[in-house]
Scaffold this motif. Structure first.
Motif, PDB file in Angstrom:
ATOM      1  N   VAL A 387      37.190  38.301  37.127  1.00  0.00           N
ATOM      2  CA  VAL A 387      38.386  38.727  36.407  1.00  0.00           C
ATOM      3  C   VAL A 387      38.495  40.231  36.622  1.00  0.00           C
ATOM      4  O   VAL A 387      37.517  40.965  36.469  1.00  0.00           O
ATOM      5  CB  VAL A 387      38.315  38.374  34.905  1.00  0.00           C
ATOM      6  CG1 VAL A 387      37.052  38.919  34.255  1.00  0.00           C
ATOM      7  CG2 VAL A 387      39.548  38.929  34.169  1.00  0.00           C
ATOM      8  N   GLN A 388      39.681  40.681  37.012  1.00  0.00           N
ATOM      9  CA  GLN A 388      39.893  42.094  37.310  1.00  0.00           C
ATOM     10  C   GLN A 388      40.946  42.663  36.380  1.00  0.00           C
ATOM     11  O   GLN A 388      42.025  42.070  36.205  1.00  0.00           O
ATOM     12  CB  GLN A 388      40.313  42.275  38.770  1.00  0.00           C
ATOM     13  CG  GLN A 388      39.193  41.965  39.763  1.00  0.00           C
ATOM     14  CD  GLN A 388      39.586  42.302  41.182  1.00  0.00           C
ATOM     15  OE1 GLN A 388      40.543  41.749  41.719  1.00  0.00           O
ATOM     16  NE2 GLN A 388      38.847  43.217  41.809  1.00  0.00           N
ATOM     17  N   ALA A 389      40.616  43.815  35.779  1.00  0.00           N
ATOM     18  CA  ALA A 389      41.536  44.528  34.894  1.00  0.00           C
ATOM     19  C   ALA A 389      42.046  45.765  35.631  1.00  0.00           C
ATOM     20  O   ALA A 389      41.255  46.552  36.163  1.00  0.00           O
ATOM     21  CB  ALA A 389      40.828  44.930  33.596  1.00  0.00           C
ATOM     22  N   PHE A 390      43.371  45.949  35.663  1.00  0.00           N
ATOM     23  CA  PHE A 390      43.995  47.080  36.349  1.00  0.00           C
ATOM     24  C   PHE A 390      44.743  47.938  35.333  1.00  0.00           C
ATOM     25  O   PHE A 390      45.359  47.419  34.394  1.00  0.00           O
ATOM     26  CB  PHE A 390      44.984  46.595  37.421  1.00  0.00           C
ATOM     27  CG  PHE A 390      44.342  45.767  38.512  1.00  0.00           C
ATOM     28  CD1 PHE A 390      43.803  46.371  39.636  1.00  0.00           C
ATOM     29  CD2 PHE A 390      44.282  44.386  38.403  1.00  0.00           C
ATOM     30  CE1 PHE A 390      43.215  45.608  40.633  1.00  0.00           C
ATOM     31  CE2 PHE A 390      43.700  43.622  39.391  1.00  0.00           C
ATOM     32  CZ  PHE A 390      43.171  44.238  40.516  1.00  0.00           C
ATOM     33  N   ALA A 391      44.696  49.263  35.542  1.00  0.00           N
ATOM     34  CA  ALA A 391      45.418  50.202  34.685  1.00  0.00           C
ATOM     35  C   ALA A 391      46.148  51.206  35.567  1.00  0.00           C
ATOM     36  O   ALA A 391      45.654  51.593  36.635  1.00  0.00           O
ATOM     37  CB  ALA A 391      44.471  50.925  33.733  1.00  0.00           C
TER      38      ALA A 391
END
Length: 628
Positions: A387-391
Motif C-alpha cells: 500500500v502506497q501513500a502519496f502526498a
C-alpha cells in the motif's frame, strides 16, 4: 594577631588611665572626667575587640584597628598640642604638666565608630562587587538568556545569550522596554500584571516554568519558557528572568500528540478492516484508512500476482481506473515489497527528474508539476502486496509514520489471513456437508440395492441377483475412492516441474479402462505442473468422456496459446448444464459418482489455472485449461 588589636589598644588606654589616676589633682570633677571616661573607653575597647574577634572577618578587624590607632594618635596629638602649646603658657613655672587622656579616648572612640561604619560600607560594596561579578560570570557563560528589568519593565541587564536568542545586540536592549521582546498581544497584559503586583502584591502567574511566546528582531515568534525571581538593591526593585527557547521541545510534544492521534485513528481503521468480509473490502478500507491516518492525498493498494503488482484499491476511484499492472521487482513498490521494510521518500522530484529528463550533466531540470506527488510512504503487506501513500507536499511523512505504517501492515495482513482461514474453514465445511450427503444418500442407494438383492437370494435361492449386488458394491467402492481423494488431497499441490503434455496424456490413458476408445495427442508442449496431480486431471476427463461417449469415443488432446484442451466426440454437454457439472455429486450417469469433474476443477485451480467447458469440433465436450 590583628583580630586582637582593638583589645590591645583598649588595654593600653586602661593602663594609661590608671597611671593618670595616680597623679592626684585638687579638683575631683576633673579627676573623674579624666580618669573615669578613658577607663570606660578602655573597657569598651577590650570588650569590643573580643566581640569583633568572634563576629567579624580578619581584614575588617585590621581596618578597625587602624582606624582606632589613628583616632588614638590624633587624640594624643591634640592633647599634646593643648598641653605644650596652650597650657604651658598658663601653668606656673616649675609645676608638672598633667597629661590629659580623655581627649585620646574620645578620638579613639570616634575612630572606632567611623572605622566600623567605613569598613562596613567597604565590606558591603565589596560583597556587592563580588556578587555582581559572580552573577555576570554565571550569566555570561550561560546558554540561556538572562534579562533583568526594573519596576517600569525597563531592561537593566541582558547577557550575551540574549542576543543569540532574540537577535538584538545586548547594548541596544539595555534601556528598552521588555515588551520589545514579546508579541503585541501580550504587552498590555504584562504591564498590567506587573503594576498590579507592585501595588497589591498579587501574583497572577507562576514564576517558575512560565511558557509564553517570544518575538525575535526579524518578527518571528517562537515559544519560550521563563523562570524569574525578584530582589531589591538599594532603592531598586529588580526582576531577573532566565529564558530558554523550547521550540524543539514543543515540536517533540506536537509530534508525540500527532503520533498518539495517529495511533488512535489507526485503531479505528483497524477495527473497520477487521470487520471486512472479503479481501476486496480489506483492500478498499486499507486505502481509505491510509489517507485518514497519514497526511496523504491519495493511497493505493497493489496485490502481488506472480511477478506483477495488480491494482486492487485506491482512495481516489478515478485514479484507480487509470492504474495498470506493473512489475513487482521494480520501482519503490518493488523495493519495499522485496525488502519487507517501509520505504519513506521526502521528495520524489529529484528522482522523477533524473528518470525523465535527458539532461544528466547538471543542466536545468524540468519544474515539478504541483499535481504530482512529492512524498511517498510505501508499506509492504507481507506476501500480499503493498500500500502506497502519496502526498503533494515534500517531507510530509515522518519517522514516527514508519512505525505507524508497520502497525497498519500488521492489521491488514492479519485481516487477510483471517479471511483466508475462514475461506478454508468454509471450504472444509462444504466438503464435510458433501461427504455427509454422500453417506446419507449416494451410498445408501447402492447399499439398499445390495441388501434387497441379498434378501431375495435368501428367500428364493436364485443367484441371478449376484450381478446386481456386485454392481452396487462396485459403485460404493468408487464413491468411497473419490470421496477419499477429495478428503485426503483437497486443493494441495506439491512441487511443480516441467512435464511433457504428450507424455502425461499417454500415461493417463494407459491408467484408464478405455476399451475400444481412441486417443489422439496433437501437442508437444511442456507445462510446469505437479506430475501426479496432473495425471489425475487427464484420468478423470478420460473416464468422463468414456462414460458419456461410449466405448468407441475418440479423445483429442491439443494445445493453444496459454493453455491446452481435452475434447471428445461424444454427445457433448448442454449449455444450460455447463455451470453445474463441476459441482460435487453432480452427474447424469446413473453409474457415475459426480466427483470426477469436481476433482479436476480443484486440481486445476490449485495450480493457478482456469477451466472452461464448451463444444468440441465434432459437437462433443471440450475442456479448455488456460492461464498456464
Amino acid at each position: 594577631m590583628s583580630q586582637w588589636s582593638v583589645t590591645i589598644l583598649g588595654v593600653v588606654l586602661l593602663l594609661l588611665t590608671l597611671a593618670r589616676a595616680a597623679a592626684d589633682t585638687d579638683d575631683p570633677l576633673i579627676d573623674f572626667i579624666e580618669v573615669v571616661l578613658p577607663f570606660v573607653v578602655g573597657i569598651g575597647l577590650i570588650l569590643g575587640g573580643i566581640w569583633l574577634a568572634r563576629t567579624t572577618p580578619t581584614p575588617r578587624v585590621r581596618q578597625l584597628s587602624k582606624w582606632t590607632l589613628g583616632g588614638g594618635i590624633v587624640g594624643v596629638a591634640v592633647n599634646l598640642w593643648f598641653v605644650f602649646i596652650i597650657s604651658l603658657e598658663q601653668a606656673p613655672s616649675g609645676e608638672p604638666v598633667v597629661l590629659n587622656l580623655n581627649g585620646a579616648g574620645i578620638f579613639m572612640t570616634a575612630g572606632v565608630l567611623l572605622g566600623y561604619y567605613a569598613t562596613g560600607l567597604q565590606a558591603r560594596e565589596h560583597q556587592l562587587e563580588l556578587s555582581e561579578n559572580r552573577f555576570r560570570a554565571l550569566t555570561e557563560n550561560s546558554s540561556f538568556a538572562v534579562i533583568s528589568i526594573d519596576e517600569t519593565s525597563t531592561i537593566r541587564y541582558a547577557n550575551d545569550a540574549t542576543e543569540a536568542l532574540f537577535g538584538y545586540p545586548t547594548t541596544d536592549l539595555v534601556g528598552e522596554p521588555l515588551t520589545k521582546l514579546m508579541p503585541t498581544r501580550f504587552r498590555e497584559a504584562h504591564l498590567k500584571g506587573l503594576s498590579r503586583y507592585l501595588s497589591e502584591g498579587a501574583r497572577t502567574v507562576d514564576c517558575d516554568g512560565l511558557e509564553l511566546a517570544g518575538l525575535r528582531a526579524d518578527g518571528e515568534e517562537f515559544p519560550v519558557e521563563i523562570s524569574f525571581g525578584e530582589y531589591v538593591v538599594d532603592d531598586d526593585h529588580l526582576f531577573t528572568g532566565v529564558i530558554q527557547d523550547i521550540s524543539d521541545r514543543k515540536a517533540a510534544e506536537q509530534q508525540l500528540r500527532d503520533h498518539t492521534s495517529k495511533v488512535t485513528q489507526l485503531h479505528e481503521v483497524a477495527t473497520e478492516i477487521t470487520k471486512a468480509a472479503s479481501k476486496e473490502q480489506v483492500y478498499q478500507r486499507t486505502a481509505d484508512g491510509t489517507v485518514d491516518v497519514f497526511p496523504a492525498d491519495v493511497a493505493r493498494v497493489a496485490i502481488a500476482d506472480g511477478d506483477q503488482f495488480v491494482p486492487a484499491a485506491s482512495s481516489d476511484h478515478d485514479l484507480h481506473n487509470q492504474c495498470q499492472p506493473v512489475s513487482a521487482t521494480l520501482g519503490y513498490a518493488g523495493q519495499s515489497y522485496q525488502s519487507g521494510a517501509v520505504l519513506r521518500l521526502d521528495d520524489l522530484t529529484d528522482t522523477r527528474s533524473a528518470a525523465q529528463s535527458p539532461l544528466q550533466d547538471g543542466g536545468p531540470q524540468p519544474e515539478a508539476n504541483p499535481a504530482e506527488p512529492r512524498s511517498l510512504l510505501s508499506i509492504p503487506l507481507g506476501e500480499y502486496g503493498v500500500v502506497q501513500a502519496f502526498a503533494h507536499e515534500p517531507a510530509a511523512f515522518s519517522e514516527r509514520d514508519e512505525q505507524v505504517a508497520e502497525m497498519l501492515a500488521t492489521h491488514v495482513t492479519t485481516a487477510l489471513q483471517r479471511i483466508e482461514a475462514e475461506s478454508t474453514i468454509r471450504r472444509e465445511r462444504d466438503r464435510l456437508e458433501e461427504f455427509a450427503s454422500i453417506l446419507s444418500h449416494d451410498l445408501r442407494n447402492p447399499l439398499n440395492v445390495a441388501q434387497g438383492r441379498l434378501e431375495l437370494i435368501q428367500m428364493t435361492g436364485e443367484l441371478d441377483h449376484v450381478d446386481a449386488i456386485d454392481r452396487a458394491l462396485d459403485r460404493m467402492e468408487r464413491l468411497i475412492e473419490d470421496m477419499l481423494t477429495l478428503a485426503r488431497e483437497g486443493d494441495a499441490v506439491g512441487e511443480t516441474e516441467p512435464v511433457a503434455l504428450r507424455t502425461v496424456a499417454t500415461q493417463a490413458w494407459n491408467n484408464v479402462a478405455t476399451n475400444d476408445a481412441a486417443l489422439e495427442v496433437e501437442a508437444t508442449v511442456q507445462i510446469d505442473a505437479d506430475h501426479s496431480r496432473f495425471i489425475q486431471v487427464f484420468e478423470n476427463l478420460y473416464r468422463n468422456a468414456i462414460e458419456h461417449g461410449g466405448d468407441t469415443v475418440t479423445v483429442r488432446v491439443g494445445a493453444f496459446d496459454g493453455g491446452f484442451y481435452i475434447e471428445d466426440t461424444g454427445p457433448g454437454i448442454p449449455e444450460d448444464e455447463r455451470e453445474d457439472i463441476f459441482e460435487s455429486g453432480y452427474t447424469t450417469n446413473q453409474d457415475g459418482t459426480g466427483f470426477g469433474l469436481a476433482i479436476v476443477k480443484r486440481i486445476v485451480e490449485a495450480h493457478g489455472w482456469e477451466i472452461d467447458v464448451t463444444a468440441g469440433r465434432d459437437g462433443g465436450a471440450r475442456f479448455e485449461i488456460s492461464g498456464i
